[in-house]
Scaffold this active site. Structure first.
Site, PDB file in Angstrom:
ATOM      1  N   GLU A  63       0.809  -1.217   0.000  1.00  0.00           N
ATOM      2  CA  GLU A  63       0.000   0.000   0.000  1.00  0.00           C
ATOM      3  C   GLU A  63       0.845   1.270   0.000  1.00  0.00           C
ATOM      4  O   GLU A  63       0.404   2.325  -0.484  1.00  0.00           O
ATOM      5  CB  GLU A  63      -0.970   0.000   1.185  1.00  0.00           C
ATOM      6  CG  GLU A  63      -2.083  -1.043   1.090  1.00  0.00           C
ATOM      7  CD  GLU A  63      -1.672  -2.419   1.606  1.00  0.00           C
ATOM      8  OE1 GLU A  63      -0.463  -2.639   1.893  1.00  0.00           O
ATOM      9  OE2 GLU A  63      -2.556  -3.288   1.729  1.00  0.00           O
ATOM     10  N   MET A 487      24.304   8.470   0.938  1.00  0.00           N
ATOM     11  CA  MET A 487      24.170   9.779   1.576  1.00  0.00           C
ATOM     12  C   MET A 487      24.523   9.697   3.061  1.00  0.00           C
ATOM     13  O   MET A 487      25.140  10.614   3.611  1.00  0.00           O
ATOM     14  CB  MET A 487      22.744  10.311   1.372  1.00  0.00           C
ATOM     15  CG  MET A 487      22.517  11.700   1.915  1.00  0.00           C
ATOM     16  SD  MET A 487      23.663  12.922   1.231  1.00  0.00           S
ATOM     17  CE  MET A 487      22.762  13.533  -0.180  1.00  0.00           C
TER      18      MET A 487
HETATM   19  C1  LIG Z   1      18.691  14.441   0.796  1.00  0.00           C
HETATM   20  C2  LIG Z   1      17.973  15.733   0.590  1.00  0.00           C
HETATM   21  C3  LIG Z   1      18.709  16.889   0.363  1.00  0.00           C
HETATM   22  C4  LIG Z   1      18.048  18.086   0.092  1.00  0.00           C
HETATM   23  N1  LIG Z   1      18.800  19.183  -0.232  1.00  0.00           N
HETATM   24  C5  LIG Z   1      18.171  20.299  -0.678  1.00  0.00           C
HETATM   25  C6  LIG Z   1      18.911  21.401  -1.201  1.00  0.00           C
HETATM   26  O1  LIG Z   1      20.127  21.394  -1.262  1.00  0.00           O
HETATM   27  N2  LIG Z   1      18.228  22.466  -1.666  1.00  0.00           N
HETATM   28  C7  LIG Z   1      16.840  22.514  -1.657  1.00  0.00           C
HETATM   29  O2  LIG Z   1      16.250  23.485  -2.141  1.00  0.00           O
HETATM   30  N3  LIG Z   1      16.136  21.510  -1.150  1.00  0.00           N
HETATM   31  C8  LIG Z   1      16.757  20.400  -0.682  1.00  0.00           C
HETATM   32  N4  LIG Z   1      16.011  19.348  -0.225  1.00  0.00           N
HETATM   33  C9  LIG Z   1      14.531  19.479  -0.222  1.00  0.00           C
HETATM   34  C10 LIG Z   1      14.039  20.252   0.983  1.00  0.00           C
HETATM   35  O3  LIG Z   1      14.033  19.394   2.089  1.00  0.00           O
HETATM   36  C11 LIG Z   1      12.621  20.815   0.730  1.00  0.00           C
HETATM   37  O4  LIG Z   1      11.763  19.773   0.371  1.00  0.00           O
HETATM   38  C12 LIG Z   1      12.585  21.845  -0.394  1.00  0.00           C
HETATM   39  O5  LIG Z   1      13.580  22.817  -0.220  1.00  0.00           O
HETATM   40  C13 LIG Z   1      11.224  22.520  -0.403  1.00  0.00           C
HETATM   41  O6  LIG Z   1      11.094  23.309  -1.521  1.00  0.00           O
HETATM   42  P1  LIG Z   1       9.893  24.349  -1.645  1.00  0.00           P
HETATM   43  O7  LIG Z   1       9.861  25.214  -0.436  1.00  0.00           O
HETATM   44  O8  LIG Z   1      10.030  24.993  -2.970  1.00  0.00           O
HETATM   45  O9  LIG Z   1       8.606  23.385  -1.751  1.00  0.00           O
HETATM   46  P2  LIG Z   1       7.478  22.971  -0.709  1.00  0.00           P
HETATM   47  O10 LIG Z   1       8.041  22.407   0.513  1.00  0.00           O
HETATM   48  O11 LIG Z   1       6.518  22.137  -1.471  1.00  0.00           O
HETATM   49  O12 LIG Z   1       6.792  24.343  -0.342  1.00  0.00           O
HETATM   50  C14 LIG Z   1       6.043  25.021  -1.303  1.00  0.00           C
HETATM   51  C15 LIG Z   1       5.498  26.292  -0.694  1.00  0.00           C
HETATM   52  O13 LIG Z   1       4.711  26.927  -1.688  1.00  0.00           O
HETATM   53  C16 LIG Z   1       3.445  27.252  -1.149  1.00  0.00           C
HETATM   54  N5  LIG Z   1       2.443  27.186  -2.203  1.00  0.00           N
HETATM   55  C17 LIG Z   1       1.818  26.093  -2.704  1.00  0.00           C
HETATM   56  N6  LIG Z   1       0.927  26.454  -3.633  1.00  0.00           N
HETATM   57  C18 LIG Z   1       0.997  27.793  -3.726  1.00  0.00           C
HETATM   58  C19 LIG Z   1       0.302  28.748  -4.516  1.00  0.00           C
HETATM   59  N7  LIG Z   1      -0.643  28.395  -5.382  1.00  0.00           N
HETATM   60  N8  LIG Z   1       0.626  30.063  -4.361  1.00  0.00           N
HETATM   61  C20 LIG Z   1       1.572  30.459  -3.470  1.00  0.00           C
HETATM   62  N9  LIG Z   1       2.247  29.591  -2.691  1.00  0.00           N
HETATM   63  C21 LIG Z   1       1.972  28.268  -2.824  1.00  0.00           C
HETATM   64  C22 LIG Z   1       3.184  26.210  -0.065  1.00  0.00           C
HETATM   65  O14 LIG Z   1       2.247  26.682   0.890  1.00  0.00           O
HETATM   66  C23 LIG Z   1       4.578  26.000   0.497  1.00  0.00           C
HETATM   67  O15 LIG Z   1       4.857  26.902   1.546  1.00  0.00           O
HETATM   68  C24 LIG Z   1      16.640  18.147   0.100  1.00  0.00           C
HETATM   69  C25 LIG Z   1      15.904  16.989   0.359  1.00  0.00           C
HETATM   70  C26 LIG Z   1      16.559  15.795   0.590  1.00  0.00           C
HETATM   71  C27 LIG Z   1      15.743  14.561   0.814  1.00  0.00           C
HETATM   72  C1  LIG Z   2      12.666   5.430   4.621  1.00  0.00           C
HETATM   73  C2  LIG Z   2      13.982   6.087   4.908  1.00  0.00           C
HETATM   74  N1  LIG Z   2      14.849   5.522   5.776  1.00  0.00           N
HETATM   75  C3  LIG Z   2      16.041   6.119   6.017  1.00  0.00           C
HETATM   76  C4  LIG Z   2      16.384   7.292   5.404  1.00  0.00           C
HETATM   77  C5  LIG Z   2      17.728   7.961   5.687  1.00  0.00           C
HETATM   78  N2  LIG Z   2      18.528   8.003   4.459  1.00  0.00           N
HETATM   79  C6  LIG Z   2      18.610   9.088   3.679  1.00  0.00           C
HETATM   80  S1  LIG Z   2      19.550   8.868   2.311  1.00  0.00           S
HETATM   81  C7  LIG Z   2      19.905   7.281   2.765  1.00  0.00           C
HETATM   82  C8  LIG Z   2      20.810   6.422   1.935  1.00  0.00           C
HETATM   83  C9  LIG Z   2      20.222   6.088   0.614  1.00  0.00           C
HETATM   84  O1  LIG Z   2      21.012   5.070   0.049  1.00  0.00           O
HETATM   85  P1  LIG Z   2      20.797   4.633  -1.457  1.00  0.00           P
HETATM   86  O2  LIG Z   2      19.368   4.378  -1.724  1.00  0.00           O
HETATM   87  O3  LIG Z   2      21.741   3.553  -1.803  1.00  0.00           O
HETATM   88  O4  LIG Z   2      21.151   5.978  -2.238  1.00  0.00           O
HETATM   89  P2  LIG Z   2      22.576   6.728  -2.351  1.00  0.00           P
HETATM   90  O5  LIG Z   2      22.624   7.765  -1.276  1.00  0.00           O
HETATM   91  O6  LIG Z   2      23.656   5.702  -2.178  1.00  0.00           O
HETATM   92  O7  LIG Z   2      22.566   7.337  -3.710  1.00  0.00           O
HETATM   93  C10 LIG Z   2      19.288   6.974   3.978  1.00  0.00           C
HETATM   94  C11 LIG Z   2      19.424   5.675   4.688  1.00  0.00           C
HETATM   95  C12 LIG Z   2      15.433   7.842   4.518  1.00  0.00           C
HETATM   96  N3  LIG Z   2      15.650   9.003   3.908  1.00  0.00           N
HETATM   97  N4  LIG Z   2      14.259   7.214   4.263  1.00  0.00           N
END
Ligand SMILES: Cc1cc2nc3c(=O)[nH]c(=O)nc-3n(C[C@H](O)[C@H](O)[C@H](O)COP(=O)(O)OP(=O)(O)OC[C@H]3O[C@@H](n4cnc5c(N)ncnc54)[C@H](O)[C@@H]3O)c2cc1C
Ligand SMILES: Cc1ncc(C[n+]2csc(CCOP(=O)(O)OP(=O)(O)O)c2C)c(N)n1
Ligand SMILES: [Mg+2]
Length: 581
Positions: A63, A487
């Site tokens: 799911e 990562m």
């Molecule tokens: C491993 C990892 C590394 C990351 N590294 C980075 C990084 O280096 N740089 C980065 O940018 N992000 C990074 N992120 C993502 C980060 O965590 C956030 O998800 C991201 O920055 C959110 O982007 P956002 O604010 O544009 O989008 P969202 O979180 O989706 O926010 C969107 C905003 O827009 C508003 N909005 C929606 N619709 C409308 C509308 N019609 N009009 C006006 N406002 C609206 C919402 O209310 C919300 O506040 C990373 C994520 C991961 C998993």
């Molecule tokens: C469900 C979940 N568990 C743990 C994490 C923490 N986490 C973030 S990146 C990562 C490693 C991902 O490894 P892989 O899928 O091999 O990707 P890579 O970073 O090697 O490209 C982990 C464990 C997560 N983001 N999501």
């Protein structure tokens, strides 16, 4: 398919139907053609009624996959995605997918069955309080315990999911509500019109103040976020940037909302953003934040974030204003509408010295970029992602999992169009990629789809390979196989003295795994094999899996250590030892 295709149900007089039939008829009325789900006892009346309705049901293998497929469908199409599950474990398996949609503001409706209403609260077989469990990760949820409430609840759920700031809604329907009968009248079940939040009023004075700040700014940066594509404000953002000559930095979820090839596009900001982008933000005298929420991955430590800049925040959710970053002018409303009001007040300006300064700060970075180094025989993820981008002409929809490969996909694809880079940003959900790509394929059957997954995350939802085969859909799967939870290994290398605890990863032979599902594939070990392998995948009639055996201990650069300032980036060492091996 399309949410506009209203069914005959909208015009027919009321008909006596079971709650289960009403559920489907209401979905048809809402224009749904596609759902992703998994059956079980408490939702069986719904499944029994499905054959009478023109809706295609995709049987998932878990799911969680259904929720991610509905989410991927919604992100690629801009419509509401629908997931269905039974009570108890079926419903709890949805939770990660619901939270993923919640954190990224994705319109999804999840429908669960529950035990009969007289058994609620008795710890009946497969009973869980799923409305209680999902309360913090849904925009709203409903418990429906009589057939006559099914249509109004579902219609309301669709309205809530799509209006204002989008998000997931759950509708839990007891078994007796599915089996009981009621008059079905689609039109009568229409919810009251959405009442915009009372704070969603943009004051004239605020618009004038914003225009003045823009006019007087010397070092402005526009922060382009996910709200741009959610609002459909791509043209307005472009007009503002061009008219006032404001360079544009993008969030991870904003990528594609402003074309990568546009001369004013700086690239991605934040923890793994481009160095010159983060420096520009720190030096800016004005930030114009458009549909982005100043996530901590974007700001680094708040105390030192863009201290020289005045700030304008255009945002639909009043709760986001002044939440993380205090702003000078808040324009609370739909981005496109606000920009349409703001644009006539903004005068045209000439390109400024500021843009040239940022341009020159890029320096020799591109020369040092791994993808530009001569072929040493070694395969880096950067090569893989850059080549997939190059060979697909940037036209594919790219769906990633979470980890290093996700960041490289953000960095090495040049994202030109909205809704073409699909990734879990806020929750960072490993296992998201493969099912979300299936959803995206159903949303855009004519589009080329590439999943970019890590060897770790791929194993979390790899069972959905069977869904691909059962549905006969074409998806290209690229596994960036570095033998690590990369990562996390990178964090261990930088911040935990390279103590690689629980990150080396033994995986199955992914090509054989795909083969066992009836999906062909091949492994790629060197750069010279790369392009032909990508072409082979693209020209295969069905799904194809490429297992890219990349450098094991490569890291994503730049990187802002958690808790550091935006400009305190760890840069790729000039003579990265990996390049010498
Ligand atoms: C491993 C990892 C590394 C990351 N590294 C980075 C990084 O280096 N740089 C980065 O940018 N992000 C990074 N992120 C993502 C980060 O965590 C956030 O998800 C991201 O920055 C959110 O982007 P956002 O604010 O544009 O989008 P969202 O979180 O989706 O926010 C969107 C905003 O827009 C508003 N909005 C929606 N619709 C409308 C509308 N019609 N009009 C006006 N406002 C609206 C919402 O209310 C919300 O506040 C990373 C994520 C991961 C998993
Ligand atoms: C469900 C979940 N568990 C743990 C994490 C923490 N986490 C973030 S990146 C990562 C490693 C991902 O490894 P892989 O899928 O091999 O990707 P890579 O970073 O090697 O490209 C982990 C464990 C997560 N983001 N999501
Ligand atoms: Mg890995």
């Amino acid at each position: 398919m399309g949410n506009n295709a209203k069914s005959e149900a909208t015009t027919n007089p009321p008909t006596r139907l079971t709650g289960a039939e009403i559920m489907w008829a209401t979905l048809v009325g809402e224009g749904v053609t596609q759902v992703f789900g998994y059956p079980g006892g408490a939702i069986l009346p719904v499944y029994d009624a499905l054959r009478k309705f023109p809706i295609h049901h995709v049987l998932v293998r878990h799911e969680q996959g259904a929720a991610h497929m509905a989410d991927g469908y919604a992100r690629a199409s801009g419509k509401v995605g629908v997931a269905i599950a039974t009570s108890g474990p079926g419903a709890t398996n949805l939770v990660t997918g619901i939270a993923t949609a919640m954190l990224d503001s994705i319109p999804v409706v999840c429908i669960t069955g529950n035990v009969s209403s007289k058994l609620l609260g008795s710890d009946a077989f497969q009973e869980v309080d799923i409305t209680g469990i999902t309360l913090p990760v849904t925009k709203h949820n409903f418990l429906v315990n009589q057939a006559e409430d099914v249509a109004p609840a579902i219609r309301y759920a669709f309205q809530i999911a799509q209006s204002g700031r989008p998000g997931p809604v759950l509708v839990d329907i007891t078994k007796d509500a599915q089996q009981g009968t009621a008059n079905f009248d689609f039109d009568a079940a229409k919810p009251r019109p959405h009442r915009p939040h009372p704070m969603l009023k943009v004051e004239e004075s605020a618009l004038a103040q914003a225009a003045e700040l823009i006019q007087n700014s010397r070092r402005p940066v526009l922060l382009a976020g996910h709200g741009i594509s959610e609002s459909g404000a791509m043209e307005q953002v472009r007009a503002l940037a061009e008219r006032a000559q404001v360079p544009v930095a993008l969030t991870l979820l904003g990528l594609g909302a402003f074309p990568a090839s546009h001369p004013l596009n700086l690239g991605m900001m934040g923890m793994h953003g481009e160095a010159w982008v983060n420096h520009a933000i720190q030096e800016a005298d004005l930030l114009i934040a458009c549909g982005m929420r100043f996530d901590d991955r974007v700001t680094g430590t708040l105390a030192t974030y863009a201290t020289k800049a005045r700030k304008i925040h255009i945002e639909v959710d009043p709760a986001e204003v002044n939440k993380n970053v205090k702003v000078d002018v808040a324009l609370v409303g739909d981005l496109r509408e606000v920009l349409e009001q703001l644009l006539p007040r903004v005068n045209s300006r000439e390109g400024s010295a500021w843009i040239k300064t940022i341009e020159s700060s890029k320096g020799a970075v591109a020369v040092h970029d791994i993808k530009n180094l001569p072929d040493s025989g070694h395969l880096y993820a950067a090569h893989v992602l850059h080549d997939i981008w190059r060979i697909t002409g940037g036209k594919a929809i790219v769906v990633t999992d979470v980890g290093q490969h996700q960041m490289w996909a953000a960095q090495y694809f040049h994202h030109e169009h909205p809704r073409a880079f699909i990734t879990s940003g806020g929750l960072g959900t490993m296992g998201y990629g493969l099912p979300a790509a299936i959803g995206a394929k159903f949303a855009c059957p004519e589009k080329e789809i590439w999943v970019i997954a890590g060897d770790g995350g791929f194993q979390m939802t790899a069972s959905e390979l069977s869904t691909i085969v059962q549905e006969g859909i074409k998806i290209n799967i690229a596994i960036i196989n570095n033998g690590y939870l990369g990562m996390v290994r990178q964090w261990q290398e930088f911040f935990y003295e390279s103590n690689y605890e629980a990150t080396p990863l033994v995986s199955p032979d992914f090509v054989k795994l795909a083969d066992a599902h009836g999906i062909p594939g091949c492994a790629v070990r060197t750069r010279s094999e790369l392009a032909a392998a990508v072409e082979r995948a693209r020209s295969a009639p069905g799904a194809f899996l490429l297992n890219f055996m990349v450098e094991k201990e490569d890291s994503v650069y730049p990187m802002i250590p958690a808790g550091s300032a935006l400009h305190e980036m760890i840069r790729r060492p000039a003579r990265d030892p990996l390049m010498e091996t």
